[in-house]
Design a protein around this motif. Structure first.
Motif, PDB file in Angstrom:
ATOM      1  N   ARG A  38       0.929  -1.133  -0.069  1.00 34.44           N
ATOM      2  CA  ARG A  38      -0.143   0.035  -0.029  1.00 34.44           C
ATOM      3  C   ARG A  38       0.875   1.288   0.175  1.00 34.44           C
ATOM      4  NH1 ARG A  38      -2.821  -0.448   5.939  1.00 34.44           N
ATOM      5  NH2 ARG A  38      -0.692   0.110   7.375  1.00 34.44           N
ATOM      6  N   GLN A  39       0.357   2.070  -0.494  1.00 30.83           N
ATOM      7  CA  GLN A  39       0.893   3.515  -0.625  1.00 30.83           C
ATOM      8  C   GLN A  39       0.090   4.802  -0.352  1.00 30.83           C
ATOM      9  OE1 GLN A  39       3.492   4.331  -3.878  1.00 30.83           O
ATOM     10  NE2 GLN A  39       4.860   5.856  -2.551  1.00 30.83           N
ATOM     11  N   ALA A  40       0.197   5.369   0.935  1.00 32.06           N
ATOM     12  CA  ALA A  40      -0.595   6.567   0.919  1.00 32.06           C
ATOM     13  C   ALA A  40       0.059   7.929   0.501  1.00 32.06           C
ATOM     14  CB  ALA A  40      -0.802   6.669   2.800  1.00 32.06           C
ATOM     15  N   PRO A  41      -0.785   9.024   0.352  1.00 29.71           N
ATOM     16  CA  PRO A  41      -0.057  10.201  -0.125  1.00 29.71           C
ATOM     17  C   PRO A  41       0.915  10.672   0.820  1.00 29.71           C
ATOM     18  CG  PRO A  41      -2.432  10.220  -0.120  1.00 29.71           C
ATOM     19  CD  PRO A  41      -2.041   9.089   0.341  1.00 29.71           C
ATOM     20  N   GLY A  42       2.335  10.970   0.057  1.00 26.69           N
ATOM     21  CA  GLY A  42       3.332  11.550   0.884  1.00 26.69           C
ATOM     22  C   GLY A  42       3.980  10.488   1.605  1.00 26.69           C
ATOM     23  N   LYS A  43       3.715   9.335   1.609  1.00 27.68           N
ATOM     24  CA  LYS A  43       4.343   8.125   2.172  1.00 27.68           C
ATOM     25  C   LYS A  43       5.142   7.008   1.578  1.00 27.68           C
ATOM     26  CE  LYS A  43       1.548   8.248   6.715  1.00 27.68           C
ATOM     27  NZ  LYS A  43       0.939   7.488   7.419  1.00 27.68           N
ATOM     28  N   GLU A  44       6.008   6.313   1.987  1.00 25.93           N
ATOM     29  CA  GLU A  44       6.683   5.326   1.277  1.00 25.93           C
ATOM     30  C   GLU A  44       5.713   4.399   1.142  1.00 25.93           C
ATOM     31  OE1 GLU A  44      11.112   6.266   2.246  1.00 25.93           O
ATOM     32  OE2 GLU A  44      10.487   4.473   2.698  1.00 25.93           O
ATOM     33  N   ARG A  45       5.879   3.171   0.054  1.00 28.22           N
ATOM     34  CA  ARG A  45       5.209   2.071  -0.198  1.00 28.22           C
ATOM     35  C   ARG A  45       5.525   1.076   0.923  1.00 28.22           C
ATOM     36  NH1 ARG A  45       7.147  -0.351  -5.243  1.00 28.22           N
ATOM     37  NH2 ARG A  45       8.594  -1.567  -3.970  1.00 28.22           N
ATOM     38  N   VAL A  93      -3.589   3.372  -1.421  1.00 22.54           N
ATOM     39  CA  VAL A  93      -3.789   2.881  -2.633  1.00 22.54           C
ATOM     40  C   VAL A  93      -3.060   1.230  -2.400  1.00 22.54           C
ATOM     41  CG1 VAL A  93      -3.403   2.637  -5.178  1.00 22.54           C
ATOM     42  CG2 VAL A  93      -3.870   4.593  -4.320  1.00 22.54           C
ATOM     43  N   TYR A  94      -3.798   0.216  -2.636  1.00 18.59           N
ATOM     44  CA  TYR A  94      -3.316  -1.199  -2.342  1.00 18.59           C
ATOM     45  C   TYR A  94      -3.080  -1.742  -3.773  1.00 18.59           C
ATOM     46  CZ  TYR A  94      -4.453  -0.906   2.581  1.00 18.59           C
ATOM     47  OH  TYR A  94      -4.689  -0.538   3.960  1.00 18.59           O
ATOM     48  N   TYR A  95      -1.792  -2.490  -3.796  1.00 19.00           N
ATOM     49  CA  TYR A  95      -1.314  -3.015  -4.905  1.00 19.00           C
ATOM     50  C   TYR A  95      -1.015  -4.501  -4.577  1.00 19.00           C
ATOM     51  CZ  TYR A  95      -0.298   1.875  -6.398  1.00 19.00           C
ATOM     52  OH  TYR A  95      -0.411   3.306  -6.681  1.00 19.00           O
ATOM     53  N   CYS A  96      -1.195  -5.196  -5.777  1.00 21.43           N
ATOM     54  CA  CYS A  96      -0.708  -6.675  -5.490  1.00 21.43           C
ATOM     55  C   CYS A  96       0.501  -6.635  -6.244  1.00 21.43           C
ATOM     56  CB  CYS A  96      -1.806  -7.687  -5.548  1.00 21.43           C
ATOM     57  SG  CYS A  96      -2.259  -7.961  -7.254  1.00 21.43           S
ATOM     58  N   GLY A  97       1.388  -7.556  -6.044  1.00 17.26           N
ATOM     59  CA  GLY A  97       2.523  -7.917  -6.526  1.00 17.26           C
ATOM     60  C   GLY A  97       2.806  -9.374  -6.585  1.00 17.26           C
ATOM     61  N   ALA A  98       3.709  -9.710  -7.544  1.00 18.20           N
ATOM     62  CA  ALA A  98       4.005 -11.194  -7.830  1.00 18.20           C
ATOM     63  C   ALA A  98       5.476 -11.318  -7.808  1.00 18.20           C
ATOM     64  CB  ALA A  98       3.320 -11.879  -9.102  1.00 18.20           C
ATOM     65  N   SER A  99       6.100 -12.273  -6.954  1.00 23.17           N
ATOM     66  CA  SER A  99       7.752 -12.119  -6.789  1.00 23.17           C
ATOM     67  C   SER A  99       8.090 -13.650  -6.901  1.00 23.17           C
ATOM     68  CB  SER A  99       8.169 -11.754  -5.538  1.00 23.17           C
ATOM     69  OG  SER A  99       7.876 -10.167  -5.579  1.00 23.17           O
ATOM     70  N   LEU A 100       8.905 -14.029  -7.707  1.00 23.24           N
ATOM     71  CA  LEU A 100       9.367 -15.234  -8.142  1.00 23.24           C
ATOM     72  C   LEU A 100      10.558 -15.337  -7.335  1.00 23.24           C
ATOM     73  CD1 LEU A 100       9.219 -17.832  -9.783  1.00 23.24           C
ATOM     74  CD2 LEU A 100      10.893 -16.805 -11.180  1.00 23.24           C
ATOM     75  N   PRO A 101      10.686 -16.081  -6.342  1.00 25.94           N
ATOM     76  CA  PRO A 101      11.568 -16.558  -5.472  1.00 25.94           C
ATOM     77  C   PRO A 101      13.015 -17.147  -5.962  1.00 25.94           C
ATOM     78  CG  PRO A 101       9.883 -17.771  -4.581  1.00 25.94           C
ATOM     79  CD  PRO A 101       9.383 -17.144  -5.932  1.00 25.94           C
ATOM     80  N   PRO A 102      14.305 -16.440  -5.757  1.00 28.18           N
ATOM     81  CA  PRO A 102      14.405 -16.103  -4.198  1.00 28.18           C
ATOM     82  C   PRO A 102      14.297 -14.585  -4.059  1.00 28.18           C
ATOM     83  CG  PRO A 102      16.759 -16.194  -5.535  1.00 28.18           C
ATOM     84  CD  PRO A 102      15.284 -16.818  -6.457  1.00 28.18           C
ATOM     85  N   ARG A 103      13.651 -13.851  -5.213  1.00 26.19           N
ATOM     86  CA  ARG A 103      13.531 -12.477  -5.157  1.00 26.19           C
ATOM     87  C   ARG A 103      12.490 -12.188  -3.741  1.00 26.19           C
ATOM     88  NH1 ARG A 103      12.825  -8.100  -8.844  1.00 26.19           N
ATOM     89  NH2 ARG A 103      13.372  -9.367 -10.286  1.00 26.19           N
ATOM     90  N   SER A 104      12.953 -11.153  -3.052  1.00 25.54           N
ATOM     91  CA  SER A 104      12.257 -10.859  -1.910  1.00 25.54           C
ATOM     92  C   SER A 104      10.642 -10.337  -2.025  1.00 25.54           C
ATOM     93  CB  SER A 104      12.978  -9.434  -1.117  1.00 25.54           C
ATOM     94  OG  SER A 104      11.889  -9.106  -0.282  1.00 25.54           O
ATOM     95  N   PRO A 105       9.876 -11.115  -1.525  1.00 24.65           N
ATOM     96  CA  PRO A 105       8.476 -10.828  -1.786  1.00 24.65           C
ATOM     97  C   PRO A 105       7.867  -9.352  -1.623  1.00 24.65           C
ATOM     98  CG  PRO A 105       8.518 -12.193   0.249  1.00 24.65           C
ATOM     99  CD  PRO A 105      10.227 -12.003  -0.446  1.00 24.65           C
ATOM    100  N   THR A 116      -5.820  -0.429  -6.235  1.00 29.12           N
ATOM    101  CA  THR A 116      -7.033  -0.096  -5.762  1.00 29.12           C
ATOM    102  C   THR A 116      -7.208   0.691  -4.659  1.00 29.12           C
ATOM    103  OG1 THR A 116      -9.366  -1.224  -5.506  1.00 29.12           O
ATOM    104  CG2 THR A 116      -7.502  -2.270  -4.509  1.00 29.12           C
ATOM    105  N   GLN A 117      -8.154   1.948  -4.657  1.00 27.17           N
ATOM    106  CA  GLN A 117      -7.996   2.805  -3.605  1.00 27.17           C
ATOM    107  C   GLN A 117      -8.974   2.102  -2.280  1.00 27.17           C
ATOM    108  OE1 GLN A 117      -6.543   5.979  -3.165  1.00 27.17           O
ATOM    109  NE2 GLN A 117      -7.237   5.750  -1.162  1.00 27.17           N
ATOM    110  N   VAL A 118      -8.266   2.319  -1.103  1.00 30.29           N
ATOM    111  CA  VAL A 118      -9.189   2.035   0.115  1.00 30.29           C
ATOM    112  C   VAL A 118      -9.251   3.315   0.836  1.00 30.29           C
ATOM    113  CG1 VAL A 118      -9.192   0.725   2.152  1.00 30.29           C
ATOM    114  CG2 VAL A 118      -8.674  -0.392   0.059  1.00 30.29           C
ATOM    115  N   THR A 119     -10.275   3.765   1.281  1.00 29.45           N
ATOM    116  CA  THR A 119     -10.388   5.018   1.992  1.00 29.45           C
ATOM    117  C   THR A 119     -11.250   4.715   3.194  1.00 29.45           C
ATOM    118  OG1 THR A 119     -10.179   6.412   0.007  1.00 29.45           O
ATOM    119  CG2 THR A 119     -11.092   7.353   2.287  1.00 29.45           C
ATOM    120  N   VAL A 120     -10.506   5.098   4.310  1.00 28.56           N
ATOM    121  CA  VAL A 120     -11.318   4.630   5.553  1.00 28.56           C
ATOM    122  C   VAL A 120     -11.636   6.053   6.430  1.00 28.56           C
ATOM    123  CG1 VAL A 120     -11.266   3.542   7.935  1.00 28.56           C
ATOM    124  CG2 VAL A 120      -9.923   2.427   5.996  1.00 28.56           C
ATOM    125  N   SER A 121     -12.824   6.279   6.649  1.00 27.12           N
ATOM    126  CA  SER A 121     -13.122   7.329   7.202  1.00 27.12           C
ATOM    127  C   SER A 121     -13.302   7.102   8.778  1.00 27.12           C
ATOM    128  CB  SER A 121     -14.730   8.071   6.685  1.00 27.12           C
ATOM    129  OG  SER A 121     -15.564   6.968   7.148  1.00 27.12           O
TER     130      SER A 121
END
Length: 122
Positions: A38-45, A93-105, A116-121
């Protein structure tokens, strides 16, 4: 063609739940570790969770442990993230990713979804 298609985001009140889905195609799903980021505005993933498609091993970051559950349906090439007791700080914003080992997941996946955007009020 490799595709990762996320769905299930939306607006929810604090304390509520959402279930994200990521449908994968175009690669050998069983060989990969699937992660949610996930990545929020102004923040690192942030890598929040991952699951090894082959053996079902999971990992959760401290920020979501006990509230989020990751699962994988290998027959459907789909990974899910059940998010309960959502907090305003889960907004991102939530992302999915696919990693083939030995790549760090939860580092830099081989493949990314579009997010996909997730907003919690509050």
């Amino acid at each position: 063609e490799v595709q990762l298609v996320e769905s299930g985001g939306g607006l929810v009140q604090a304390g509520g739940s959402l279930r994200l889905s990521c449908a994968a195609s175009g690669f050998a799903f069983d060989d990969y570790v699937m992660g949610w980021f996930r990545q929020a505005p102004g923040k690192e993933r942030e890598g929040v969770s991952c699951v090894a498609s082959r053996d079902g091993g999971t990992y959760y970051s401290d920020s979501v442990k006990g509230r989020f559950t990751i699962s994988s349906d290998n027959a459907k090439n789909t990974v899910y993230l059940q998010m309960n007791n959502l907090k305003p700080e889960d907004t991102a914003v939530y992302y999915c990713g696919a990693s083939l080992p030995p790549r760090s997941p939860l580092g830099e996946p081989d493949y990314w979804g579009q997010g996909t955007q997730v907003t919690v009020s509050s």
